[in-house]
Design a protein around this motif. Structure first.
Motif, mmCIF file in Angstrom:
data_model
loop_
_atom_site.group_PDB
_atom_site.id
_atom_site.type_symbol
_atom_site.label_atom_id
_atom_site.label_comp_id
_atom_site.label_asym_id
_atom_site.label_seq_id
_atom_site.Cartn_x
_atom_site.Cartn_y
_atom_site.Cartn_z
ATOM 1 N N ALA A 27 9.705 -17.785 20.026
ATOM 2 C CA ALA A 27 10.425 -18.686 20.931
ATOM 3 C C ALA A 27 11.921 -18.479 20.837
ATOM 4 O O ALA A 27 12.628 -18.458 21.837
ATOM 5 N N VAL A 28 12.414 -18.317 19.597
ATOM 6 C CA VAL A 28 13.848 -18.115 19.422
ATOM 7 C C VAL A 28 14.275 -16.774 19.998
ATOM 8 O O VAL A 28 15.326 -16.654 20.624
ATOM 9 N N ALA A 29 13.445 -15.726 19.806
ATOM 10 C CA ALA A 29 13.783 -14.409 20.343
ATOM 11 C C ALA A 29 13.836 -14.438 21.855
ATOM 12 O O ALA A 29 14.743 -13.864 22.480
ATOM 13 N N LEU A 30 12.868 -15.120 22.488
ATOM 14 C CA LEU A 30 12.860 -15.211 23.934
ATOM 15 C C LEU A 30 14.044 -15.996 24.464
ATOM 16 O O LEU A 30 14.506 -15.775 25.577
ATOM 17 N N SER A 31 14.530 -16.937 23.635
ATOM 18 C CA SER A 31 15.640 -17.773 24.094
ATOM 19 C C SER A 31 16.982 -17.081 23.980
ATOM 20 O O SER A 31 17.999 -17.616 24.380
ATOM 21 N N ALA A 57 16.923 -25.171 20.663
ATOM 22 C CA ALA A 57 16.076 -23.987 20.804
ATOM 23 C C ALA A 57 15.241 -24.145 22.056
ATOM 24 O O ALA A 57 15.025 -25.265 22.545
ATOM 25 N N ASP A 58 14.765 -23.037 22.564
ATOM 26 C CA ASP A 58 13.903 -23.029 23.742
ATOM 27 C C ASP A 58 12.458 -23.122 23.279
ATOM 28 O O ASP A 58 11.789 -22.116 23.055
ATOM 29 N N LEU A 59 11.964 -24.359 23.087
ATOM 30 C CA LEU A 59 10.612 -24.605 22.576
ATOM 31 C C LEU A 59 9.835 -25.454 23.567
ATOM 32 O O LEU A 59 10.394 -26.398 24.152
ATOM 33 N N ASP A 60 8.544 -25.164 23.707
ATOM 34 C CA ASP A 60 7.703 -26.028 24.524
ATOM 35 C C ASP A 60 7.110 -27.121 23.639
ATOM 36 O O ASP A 60 7.337 -27.168 22.423
ATOM 37 N N GLN A 63 5.012 -25.973 20.590
ATOM 38 C CA GLN A 63 5.827 -25.409 19.519
ATOM 39 C C GLN A 63 6.575 -26.496 18.762
ATOM 40 O O GLN A 63 6.730 -26.426 17.544
ATOM 41 N N VAL A 64 7.029 -27.526 19.483
ATOM 42 C CA VAL A 64 7.691 -28.649 18.820
ATOM 43 C C VAL A 64 6.710 -29.379 17.916
ATOM 44 O O VAL A 64 7.043 -29.766 16.788
ATOM 45 N N ALA A 65 5.469 -29.550 18.380
ATOM 46 C CA ALA A 65 4.445 -30.213 17.562
ATOM 47 C C ALA A 65 4.162 -29.409 16.298
ATOM 48 O O ALA A 65 3.993 -29.976 15.208
ATOM 49 N N GLU A 66 4.100 -28.089 16.423
ATOM 50 C CA GLU A 66 3.871 -27.253 15.248
ATOM 51 C C GLU A 66 5.061 -27.333 14.292
ATOM 52 O O GLU A 66 4.895 -27.338 13.067
#
Length: 256
Positions: A27-31, A57-60, A63-66
């Motif tokens: 996610a961080v790499a894509l952001s 960060a660009d998280l869905d 990903q935030v739940a994890e």
């Protein structure tokens, strides 16, 4: 990539599935080529207090739940260690019919600073560019948020805020506030240290310095802070009123 097991503090067991690391790093790499202004707030209770984490960060949602699950796993490990320490204190002092409340309070403050450092290190390993961690009022900021630095107040709860109250811009550093316990140092004394705030590279170091300054003689606290090259704000009650001192090392952190 940095696996979870690397860089961990002594005594902490690995926690969280490996897929969490892969998901977060992806996610961080894509952001990297996207908007970095996405703010996420994560909060809860642990170690007998509350915690708050702000990160960009660009998280869905998944990903935030994890990420939340990983944070809770880190805190659960520290919770078990804290509970073991408190039981040992109660057992040791109960044997001599001595109160352990003051030591329990100090143990909690140490646990909160360790938790802040643990979470900051854990999140830093996962390459979040801007993170603010707060546990029980102990704060540590990593990186620079889109707003340009973590702006934090130096004013203390229970004390009136003067005109032009000062703030610091925290970047890759921690801020600790410590207050005199009125059941230990009553305000009727002629000179009393009311509060100390310290900025240091880690929460544990800031807590160590703040504790040392708070327990110093009021007339020596400011001189000690300067001698330690501590970035500190010292609030002292004197017969003439409340005195607020800033050390030279704190000046670079203060807003103009």
């Amino acid at each position: 990539m940095i696996p979870f097991a690397l860089g961990r503090l002594s005594g902490l067991a690995p926690s969280g599935p490996a897929r969490l690391l892969l998901a977060l790093l992806a996610a961080v790499a894509l952001s990297a080529c996207r908007d970095h202004s996405n703010e996420h707030l994560i909060q809860g209770t642990a170690l007998g207090t509350g915690y708050h984490i702000t990160l960009y960060a660009d998280l869905d949602q998944e990903q935030v739940a994890e990420l939340e699950a990983g944070i809770q796993g880190e805190l659960a490990t520290l919770e078990r260690q804290r509970d073991g320490l408190l039981r040992a204190l109660d057992a040791a002092f109960g044997r001599f019919w001595l109160p352990s409340s003051k030591l329990r309070h100090e143990a909690d403050r140490v646990a909160h600073s360790l938790a802040v450092d643990r979470l900051a290190l854990w999140l830093g390993e996962n390459r979040f560019a801007a993170v603010m961690v707060e546990v029980g009022g102990v704060m540590r900021g990593l990186g620079v948020p889109p707003t340009g630095g973590w702006r934090l107040s130096l004013e203390q709860a229970g004390l009136s805020a003067p005109d032009g109250a000062r703030h610091v811009r925290l970047e890759n550093a921690a801020l600790v506030h410590r207050f005199a316990r009125q059941d230990v140092v009553p305000l009727v004394t002629l000179a009393t240290p009311l509060a100390v705030s310290v900025v240091a590279p880690s929460a544990s170091e800031a807590m160590r310095q703040a504790t040392q300054l708070l327990h110093a003689n009021p007339e020596d606290a400011v001189l000690l802070a300067e001698a330690m090259d501590s970035a500190a704000r010292v609030v002292v009650k004197t017969p003439q009123g409340i005195e607020i001192h800033h050390t030279a090392a704190l000046e670079p952190w203060l807003e103009p």
